[in-house]
Each structure stands twice: as structure tokens, then as C-alpha cells.
Design an enzyme around this catalytic site. Structure first.
Site, short mmCIF file in Angstrom:
data_model
loop_
_atom_site.label_atom_id
_atom_site.label_comp_id
_atom_site.label_asym_id
_atom_site.label_seq_id
_atom_site.Cartn_x
_atom_site.Cartn_y
_atom_site.Cartn_z
N LYS A 2 -9.03 13.20 8.88
CA LYS A 2 -8.07 12.56 9.81
C LYS A 2 -7.19 13.57 10.56
O LYS A 2 -6.79 13.33 11.68
CB LYS A 2 -7.21 11.57 9.05
N GLU A 47 0.60 3.54 12.98
CA GLU A 47 0.57 2.52 11.94
C GLU A 47 -0.40 2.99 10.87
O GLU A 47 -1.31 3.80 11.14
CB GLU A 47 0.16 1.16 12.49
N SER A 95 -16.10 12.86 3.85
CA SER A 95 -14.92 12.72 4.70
C SER A 95 -13.61 13.08 4.03
O SER A 95 -12.66 13.47 4.69
CB SER A 95 -14.84 11.29 5.24
#
Ligand code: PLP
Length: 401
Positions: A98, A120, A386
């Protein structure tokens, strides 16, 4: 290592109207139009600026720790009788892919002259990645989070606060991710001039899906170079990635979408079973609808209300899927599989014992499908790992046999 900024003719890239096939667009309230339009007009220009690219690459290298290794998993390969490589996004600073995107967006926000960042978050992973880069760049950070999620994800809430972010509870509706999204959109409408909204996956109105995919495309850029060194060819036979909103998969697929010889495998969360009522397998269960200002596949009731998804992994617990993935699904360019909670837990234990790597539960969904692919001994398979499993230890301990 370059960010992909060339506009290309690929049918798997966004078109000038912001669509992938019939999916995408920007279904925004009129009051949001100036913000989104400013971003749409400027993002490619800013991203192709050499100064921007240099700063992005430097931070990816020195702060995130890129390139992330492409690790040949010998024992896993023996077990599944193919040449399996793991793309180690779990080794990035903050523990997942991310941060590639939040670094890119914070640099963009600075160039747009923004002073305030909003985001968010559901499980808190994107909130932490955003709070991290806001601390790095000394920008104010406000993270909206459902009040139920704040209770469930206390360690990530603590991390965000320690990083200087303000965590604002969303107390309407089911008090989870979609309610936090509504609050963030409301904030952006009220603060159009000085605020940038960092969206955490390849979702939301155009240009977000394309912008996030380009920032994450560093993953497949590196895979190509690393495979060339290790195998003599840039192209694997398979790339496998889990899909929540779809950003790690978009990054891992990006440079391979036009390479017909590379099979793309997207793995969604089947929860307790695709048809159990506790699932997040959007491509299987979703119908055309609008979520987060984008037209895409969406789990919904007959009258169009969003269905609460379920997955043991918080990062895959999303009722939609990004428009690129809806298009990859509809065109058949990617094969969509799904993994249950139990299969994914088993795959996480297996990787831990075979390779000494504890994966994130999300990534374990991708690993769980190795057993279902018709692999040949000389096949080169890349699995996008990931994220790391530290955040999932409580779940793992609960299920330890
Ligand atoms: C958030 C997250 C995901 C899911 O998000 P995508 O946008 O689908 O990549 C997958 N893996 C990890 C480790 C995550 O934190």
C-alpha cells in the site's frame, strides 16, 4: 525503474473518458467536480515530470526499501512442481504494497499545493500507510474510520495516532468502511481547495483507478527485470495476486496485460463459501452498479443496496472491485478464482512452515490457489506476496492447531 506514464493504446488501460470497457467513470456529486477535475487534468503531467519521478524513485528505494526481492521459493516449488517465485511486497516499510501508492499520492498532493490529507480506512492498513507518509511530509492527516472498525482494529488506530493522524469515527449506517468513505467524501466537498483525498486501491472515480495502478506498476516493472536476470525471460507463465479493491494485482499485472502468453490469476475472498452469504467474491456475486463513484461489479441486493461482505482478511472485505478488474473479468483476460477463509489459513501455515515466511491473510488467498492450477514443472509462476502476517497473528493464533 520508471513510473509508467505513457498513455498507451492497450485495451486494458483506461480510455480518455476514464473507462475500462464499460466500467469506471466518475459518478460524483456536482460539488466534488472541481476537485476530481483538477486531479484528472494534472495527474499524468505531474507524474511524468522528471523531478517527480526522481523523488518518487528515491523514496521507494531509501524509505520503502525497493526493489523488493523476487524470491525463488524452493520448497514451495518442490511441493507444487513448478518454479514458484514470491514478489516480496511484505518486506516494504509498513509491511505491504500500500505504501507504494501513498508515497506517490503524497508527492502529487504537495505538487498540487495541498496542505491537508484525508483518507478512509477499514482495517486500518491504508490509514497507517497514509499516516506514515503524512508524517514524512509534514502534512495534516485525517483518517475516517467506522466506529465498529475502530473497536476491532485497535493496534492500527494506535499506530495512526502515534504517527500524528487524527482518527475520526464514522457513526452512521453499519459504522464500517462504506460509512467512513461517505464521511471522507463529505469532508472533501467541504474542503475543496486545500485537501487531497488519498484513496487506497484501484477504486473510486477516474482518475484514481488509473493513478493508483500506475503507482503500483512498479511491482511488475521490477518483476520483469528480476525474472530476466533469474530465468533469461521477462515473462512468467502465471502471475497470481489476491484482489480486494485490486491494487496489488493491478501493479503485479500492469506490464503483462498485453502479453497474451502470461496468464493472469486474480483471487478473491470466498469467505465461508461463495454462496454461503458470507463472502467477498465480487466477480462471482456482483452485478453492475456504482460504488465509490465508479461503475463496476458490486455485491448488491435486488433493490441496489450494498451487501455487507465477509472475509477473514480485512483487506479483502470489500463489496466491489476496481473497474480494471471488472474489465479483466468480463473480457476473460484474467482468470478469477476465489479462496475460502479455511483454505487461506491453511496456505498461510504452509508457507510459514515451508519457507519461513508468515504471509498476510490477504496474500495467503493467492497462495491457496496454487493447488488448483494445471502447473507444469517448467512453468514460471510469480505470486504477489502483498503483505506480511504480523497484523494477522491474533487470527492465526486462534486457529493454530
Ligand atoms: C489492503 C491489502 C490487500 C487488498 O488490497 P488491494 O487493493 O486489492 O491490493 C491485499 N493485501 C494486503 C497485505 C493488504 O494490506
Amino acid at each position: 525503474m520508471d513510473i509508467a506514464v505513457n498513455t498507451s493504446q492497450s485495451r486494458y488501460h483506461v480510455n480518455e473518458k476514464g473507462y475500462y470497457g464499460q466500467f469506471g467513470g466518475a459518478y460524483i456529486p456536482e460539488m466534488l467536480y472541481p476537485n476530481v477535475e483538477e486531479l484528472r487534468q494534472q495527474y499524468l503531467q505531474i507524474m511524468s515530470d522528471p523531478g517527480f519521478q526522481q523523488e518518487f524513485e528515491q523514496l521507494l528505494k531509501d524509505y520503502v526499501g525497493r526493489p523488493s526481492p523476487l524470491y525463488f521459493a524452493k520448497r514451495l516449488s518442490e511441493k507444487y512442481k513448478a518454479k514458484i517465485y514470491l514478489k516480496r511486497e511484505d518486506l516494504n516499510h509498513t509491511g505491504a504494497h500500500k505504501v507504494n501508492n501513498t508515497i506517490g499520492q503524497i508527492l502529487l498532493a504537495k505538487r498540487l499545493g495541498k496542505k491537508r490529507i484525508i483518507a478512509e480506512t477499514g482495517a486500518g492498513q491504508h490509514g497507517v500507510a497514509t499516516a506514515t507518509v503524512c508524517a514524512l511530509m509534514d502534512l495534516e492527516c485525517i483518517v475516517y474510520m467506522g466506529s465498529v472498525d475502530i473497536q476491532r482494529q485497535a493496534p492500527n488506530v494506535a499506530r495512526m495516532k502515534m504517527l500524528g493522524a487524527t482518527v475520526v469515527p464514522a457513526t452512521s449506517g453499519s459504522k464500517t468502511l462504506k460509512d467512513a468513505t461517505n464521511e471522507a467524501i463529505r469532508d472533501w466537498i467541504n474542503n475543496p481547495v486545500d485537501t487531497h483525498y488519498i484513496i487506497g486501491s484501484v477504486v473510486g472515480p477516474h482518475p484514481y483507478p488509473d493513478m493508483v495502478a500506475r503507482f503500483q506498476s512498479v511491482i511488475s516493472e521490477e518483476i520483469k527485470q528480476q525474472l530476466l536476470e533469474k530465468t533469461g525471460s521477462e515473462d512468467p507463465d502465471y502471475v497470481i495476486a489476491c484482489v480486494g479493491g485490486g491494487s496489488n494485482a493491478a501493479g503485479a499485472f500492469f506490464h503483462f496485460t498485453d502479453r497474451g502468453n502470461v496468464k493472469l490469476v486474480a483471487v478473491e475472498a470466498a469467505g465461508k463459501g461463495v454462496n454461503s452469504g458470507y463472502s467477498a467474491a465480487t466477480s462471482q456475486l456482483g452485478r453492475l452498479g456504482i460504488i465509490h463513484a465508479s461503475k463496476t461489479l458490486l455485491m448488491q441486493t435486488d433493490d441496489g443496496q450494498i451487501v455487507e461482505p465477509h472475509s477473514i482478511s480485512a483487506g479483502l472485505d470489500y463489496p466491489g472491485v476496481g473497474p480494471l478488474h471488472a474489465h479483466l473479468y468480463e473480457t476473460g483476460r484474467a482468470q478469477f478464482l476465489n479462496a475460502t477463509d479455511d483454505e487461506s489459513l491453511a496456505a498461510a501455515y504452509e508457507l510459514s512452515l515451508l519457507e519461513g515466511i508468515i504471509p498476510a491473510l490477504e496474500s495467503a488467498h493467492a497462495l491457496a490457489k496454487l493447488k488448483e492450477l494445471p502447473l507444469q514443472p517448467d512453468n514460471v509462476v510469480v505470486v504477489c506476496l502483498s503483505g506480511r502476517g504480523d497484523k494477522d497473528l491474533e487470527t492465526y493464533i486462534k486457529h493454530l492447531k
